[in-house]
Design an enzyme around this catalytic site. Structure first.
Site, PDB file in Angstrom:
ATOM      1  N   HIS A 267       4.320  11.400  -6.678  1.00 54.96           N
ATOM      2  CA  HIS A 267       3.084  10.948  -7.303  1.00 54.96           C
ATOM      3  C   HIS A 267       2.940   9.444  -7.146  1.00 54.96           C
ATOM      4  CE1 HIS A 267       6.237  10.522 -10.451  1.00 54.96           C
ATOM      5  NE2 HIS A 267       5.616   9.374 -10.685  1.00 54.96           N
TER       6      HIS A 267
ATOM      7  N   GLN B  20       0.803  -1.223   0.000  1.00 55.05           N
ATOM      8  CA  GLN B  20       0.000   0.000   0.000  1.00 55.05           C
ATOM      9  C   GLN B  20       0.833   1.268   0.000  1.00 55.05           C
ATOM     10  OE1 GLN B  20      -1.241   1.445   4.161  1.00 55.05           O
ATOM     11  NE2 GLN B  20      -1.397  -0.791   4.340  1.00 55.05           N
TER      12      GLN B  20
ATOM     13  N   GLU C 222       0.413   9.668 -12.207  1.00 57.20           N
ATOM     14  CA  GLU C 222       1.094   9.595 -13.489  1.00 57.20           C
ATOM     15  C   GLU C 222       0.431   8.521 -14.355  1.00 57.20           C
ATOM     16  OE1 GLU C 222       5.639   9.516 -15.275  1.00 57.20           O
ATOM     17  OE2 GLU C 222       5.257   8.583 -13.318  1.00 57.20           O
TER      18      GLU C 222
ATOM     19  N   GLU D 250      -4.281   3.181   0.296  1.00 60.96           N
ATOM     20  CA  GLU D 250      -5.080   3.368   1.502  1.00 60.96           C
ATOM     21  C   GLU D 250      -5.494   4.832   1.578  1.00 60.96           C
ATOM     22  OE1 GLU D 250      -4.713   3.138   6.391  1.00 60.96           O
ATOM     23  OE2 GLU D 250      -2.991   2.683   5.130  1.00 60.96           O
TER      24      GLU D 250
END
Length: 238
Positions: free
Chosen positions: A163, A60, A209, A126
């Protein structure tokens, strides 16, 4: 004899100090540190993983979100992920939602099974909602990209976070869809110096992205009408 002992102690002390100084100076690691942005990375591409880590999963990335409904609409309806699991913690005032690129048919029925499935599923996001944040005015969380949100002096900071990213069969077609669904672009496929990739913003301003699953290719005109020969590189951290 006493003078000899003093001399020996002085010599040993000098050697210890010299050794410690050598390891604490920037030049001590010069043989392995990057030079002009380049260094040998091949050792990290070969060989086995440490035995103790063979079952570790990159499970995550956590993002704090202001409005969970808007975030779920973006990540599920726009990006195409599914809500795999969520947990409410009213005693601590927050709820977490795990989204991932999977099919609904893979998601188990019970909360216990959903937890087991989620914790072994690579590439989850998350989304953490602190209760009441949706009632605050304006943008709430710093995105890490030349952002002044949340800073004490209101000045932009050079953030570390950049990102998250997804890959798609065709970047240009995906971005046409994102535009039609009302997404805001930080970079369309032809803008900037690197062609054939894009950045869209989620509801909190975090960048996503968009990369191709095959070769990097460009098309003459992108979804924002930008021609392939336009644009130049920009460091978004500044």
């Amino acid at each position: 004899m006493k003078a000899a002992k003093i001399a020996i102690n002085y010599l040993l002390t000098s050697l210890i100090v010299s050794s410690c100084t050598a390891f604490s100076t920037p030049n001590a690691m010069s043989a392995t540190e990057p030079k002009n942005g380049q260094f040998d990375v091949s050792k990290w591409m070969t060989g086995d993983r440490p035995q103790e880590t063979k079952d570790y999963v990159m499970q995550q990335t956590m993002l704090r979100v202001k409005n969970p409904k808007k975030s779920l609409e973006f990540y599920c309806d726009v990006v195409g992920f599914k809500l795999v699991m969520y947990r409410e913690f009213p005693q601590w005032g927050f709820t977490v939602y795990f989204v991932a690129p999977t099919d609904a048919s893979n998601i188990p029925a019970t909360p216990e099974e959903q937890w087991q499935y989620c914790m072994n599923l690579p590439g989850c996001i998350e989304l953490t909602w602190n209760h009441g944040s949706e009632e605050e005015e304006g943008m709430l969380y710093n995105t890490g990209n030349a952002d002044s949100t949340g800073t004490a002096d209101g000045q932009k900071v050079k953030g570390g976070f950049g990102h998250i990213g997804i890959t798609v069969p065709d970047v240009y077609e995906a971005c046409e869809r994102f535009k039609a669904m009302g997404c805001e672009f930080q970079k369309s496929p032809n803008s900037g110096g690197m062609k054939g990739l894009a950045f869209v913003k989620d509801p909190d301003g975090y960048l996503v992205e968009v990369l191709p699953q095959g070769p990097m290719v460009s098309k003459p005109i992108d979804c924002m009408g930008v021609a392939a020969e336009e644009g130049g590189y920009q460091d978004n951290s500044k």
